[in-house]
Design a protein around this motif. Sequence first.
Motif, PDB file in Angstrom:
ATOM      1  N   TYR A   7     -17.252   3.717  10.303  1.00 29.43           N
ATOM      2  CA  TYR A   7     -15.843   3.823   9.948  1.00 29.43           C
ATOM      3  C   TYR A   7     -15.604   5.144   9.215  1.00 29.43           C
ATOM      4  N   THR A   8     -14.544   5.829   9.599  1.00 28.63           N
ATOM      5  CA  THR A   8     -14.135   7.051   8.912  1.00 28.63           C
ATOM      6  C   THR A   8     -12.860   6.759   8.150  1.00 28.63           C
ATOM      7  N   GLY A   9     -12.952   6.765   6.825  1.00 31.42           N
ATOM      8  CA  GLY A   9     -11.805   6.457   5.980  1.00 31.42           C
ATOM      9  C   GLY A   9     -11.162   7.706   5.417  1.00 31.42           C
ATOM     10  N   LYS A  10     -10.071   7.510   4.656  1.00 31.71           N
ATOM     11  CA  LYS A  10      -9.343   8.643   4.080  1.00 31.71           C
ATOM     12  C   LYS A  10     -10.175   9.355   3.020  1.00 31.71           C
ATOM     13  N   THR A  11     -10.877   8.577   2.196  1.00 24.56           N
ATOM     14  CA  THR A  11     -11.623   9.186   1.089  1.00 24.56           C
ATOM     15  C   THR A  11     -13.120   8.859   1.132  1.00 24.56           C
ATOM     16  N   LYS A  12     -13.521   7.997   2.095  1.00 21.10           N
ATOM     17  CA  LYS A  12     -14.936   7.620   2.232  1.00 21.10           C
ATOM     18  C   LYS A  12     -15.259   7.347   3.697  1.00 21.10           C
ATOM     19  N   ASN A  13     -16.488   7.677   4.097  1.00 18.50           N
ATOM     20  CA  ASN A  13     -17.011   7.249   5.391  1.00 18.50           C
ATOM     21  C   ASN A  13     -18.015   6.124   5.170  1.00 18.50           C
ATOM     22  N   THR A  31      -5.756  11.459  -1.318  1.00 19.99           N
ATOM     23  CA  THR A  31      -4.425  11.108  -0.831  1.00 19.99           C
ATOM     24  C   THR A  31      -3.397  11.891  -1.628  1.00 19.99           C
ATOM     25  N   ASN A  42      -0.405   7.305   1.173  1.00 20.14           N
ATOM     26  CA  ASN A  42      -1.174   6.634   2.217  1.00 20.14           C
ATOM     27  C   ASN A  42      -1.878   7.589   3.178  1.00 20.14           C
ATOM     28  N   LYS A 132      -2.643  -5.080   2.012  1.00 20.00           N
ATOM     29  CA  LYS A 132      -2.718  -3.655   2.326  1.00 20.00           C
ATOM     30  C   LYS A 132      -1.987  -3.431   3.651  1.00 20.00           C
ATOM     31  N   ASP A 201     -15.356  -1.910  -2.753  1.00 17.66           N
ATOM     32  CA  ASP A 201     -14.712  -0.598  -2.754  1.00 17.66           C
ATOM     33  C   ASP A 201     -15.201   0.251  -3.921  1.00 17.66           C
TER      34      ASP A 201
END
Length: 230
Positions: A7-13, A31, A42, A132, A201
């Motif tokens: 998974y590639t997230g906004k602030t973490k992979n 963000t 977001n 969310k 998280d």
Amino acid sequence: MEQKLVYTGKTKNVYALDNGNYLLKFKDDCTGKDGVFDPGENSVGLTIEGVGDVNLRMSMYYFEKINAAGIKTHYVSANLADTTMEVLPAKVFGKGLEVICRYKAVGSFYRRYSDYCELGQDLPAYVETTFKNDAKGDPLVTRDGLIDLGVMSGEQYDAIKEMTQKITKIVADDMLEKGLVLYDIKFEFGYAPDGSVMLIDEIASGNMRVYKDGEYIDPMTLSKLFFAKA
């Protein structure tokens, strides 16, 4: 140990490890909007060198305190050299749930309920839950709603509320020792295969509202103050 990007997230992979756990890689992406950092936004708005490092350091600091207090989290270990945190596998509730604990009536709480409270009024570790969902503005949901919609059991909700209040006290007491006052904080919870609830998280400055001498401290300044006094 072999890593596989899942998974590639906004602030973490997020990477899957061959021992069954997962690896979170903290990034310097933040963000925000128009180049200004805003933890409530977001989308990724800017990159600030070192943000991933301080977010991991604060998360590691608090996860170790919370684990030591006997409260279940997904935290296993952290590697500051490559800005990663190894975590236990956990499923999120529904499509993602945020849990906020409030000590003061500020922000969205005050905007909603200003007919019934004063700005900055003390609150008794008030817990609220939101789904969310960026498009719907992270709608509030009650205990009954979570149960009736099949998101969680009553026992799981009660565990989340109790854990949230205990964890918030750990963070607030620690902040107070540093001359900082916690107004509110946002958490995420998941559950293990046996259904038991755990904190997941991160626990970083962007997830909390902190004041010093009556003045709001922005997350970047908070991180600097926190580690200057840690």
